[in-house]
Design a protein around this motif. Sequence first.
Motif, PDB file in Angstrom:
ATOM      1  N   ARG A  30      31.227 -35.743   4.798  1.00  0.00           N
ATOM      2  CA  ARG A  30      31.324 -36.348   3.469  1.00  0.00           C
ATOM      3  C   ARG A  30      32.750 -36.471   2.957  1.00  0.00           C
ATOM      4  O   ARG A  30      33.086 -37.425   2.245  1.00  0.00           O
ATOM      5  CB  ARG A  30      30.532 -35.499   2.461  1.00  0.00           C
ATOM      6  N   ILE A  33      34.365 -39.484   0.475  1.00  0.00           N
ATOM      7  CA  ILE A  33      34.654 -39.194  -0.938  1.00  0.00           C
ATOM      8  C   ILE A  33      36.136 -39.435  -1.223  1.00  0.00           C
ATOM      9  O   ILE A  33      36.505 -40.001  -2.266  1.00  0.00           O
ATOM     10  CB  ILE A  33      34.256 -37.746  -1.272  1.00  0.00           C
ATOM     11  N   ALA A  42      31.363 -42.096  -4.920  1.00  0.00           N
ATOM     12  CA  ALA A  42      31.733 -40.790  -4.361  1.00  0.00           C
ATOM     13  C   ALA A  42      30.691 -39.738  -4.707  1.00  0.00           C
ATOM     14  O   ALA A  42      30.333 -38.891  -3.868  1.00  0.00           O
ATOM     15  CB  ALA A  42      33.107 -40.384  -4.884  1.00  0.00           C
ATOM     16  N   VAL A  51      28.097 -37.076  -2.156  1.00  0.00           N
ATOM     17  CA  VAL A  51      28.086 -35.605  -2.168  1.00  0.00           C
ATOM     18  C   VAL A  51      26.770 -35.009  -1.670  1.00  0.00           C
ATOM     19  O   VAL A  51      26.783 -34.057  -0.864  1.00  0.00           O
ATOM     20  CB  VAL A  51      28.421 -35.092  -3.595  1.00  0.00           C
TER      21      VAL A  51
END
Length: 321
Positions: A70, A74, A176, A180
């Motif tokens: 991730r 992000i 973003a 998560v």
Amino acid sequence: MITQRNTHLIVSARLISDFGAFLNMVALATYVYLLSNSAMSVGIFLASRVGGGIFASLIGTRFYRRWQGRAPLIAFDLLRAALLGLLLIIPASQQAWLLPLIAFGLGLGNSMFAIGLNSQLPRLIAPAQLLKANAWITSASSAAMVGGSLVSGLLVAAFGFETVFALNALTYVLAALLIVPLRFEKNDVSEQPQRGEWFALRQGLRSVPVVAAMLAVTMADTLGSAAHNVGFPIISKLLTPEAASTTLGLALAVWASGKLLGARIASHLKGSENSHLERRFFCGVALMSCGFILMFQQHSLYGLLLFALPAGLGDGLPKSA
């Protein structure tokens, strides 16, 4: 259950990310032209944006072999949000030197986000659901093209550039946040090619000449795309000086609608053995090129929009072939 949840998050993140990309493509191209009143400045800006995408394509595969998960996705979302935030705090009189750098960063961030998301789909979605998930991602991306292009011009006309830049930054922050909760499967297999991607590409081109021809046409298509991207804000201002952003947004929205329609038509034309794909590719490129040539010969908004549709239709066919 995890696959279904991941699919919803990925499709939503890609929809919002691509919406933001087309939102700033329209707004920033018009902003640069109105700020500088120079086609050369628009060309430099768009070339910088394309350059960021090209650089991402060169480093993307190796980058995501080393850094997965991730965090990179992000980071690229937050990078794009921060770049747009600079336009809100730096005075317009001092932005001329900064805009090409912002364009490069946005092009890099857009492409790296897409590469990272697509390359990690097997770790996010079960193999049996990959085809369906890809179809949803493609549809979401096309819908984002239409929505972002159309809404951008209308927002600029109603609220001004600063509002659009602020909203655009928020779209990347939201994308973003959707990344998560993603859950990745462990990557147990190391995919290190023995001779490298460039060796494999050269071997493939030598063994299948028609693919080499398609690649050559695609490279010429990319050069033409850069030219019409510069031409869009210029012809928009020439046709409607008082509402250039709205005209640009409408033209791109109609083009994106045609592209979505072309992709849907192509998906229904495909046979069980994907026959005649090469012919369809070349016909699509020819239709797209003729559409763009006729677009930039128009002297009215209606003529511009009329030929934007077949230009997008042709663009959608080769992308789906």
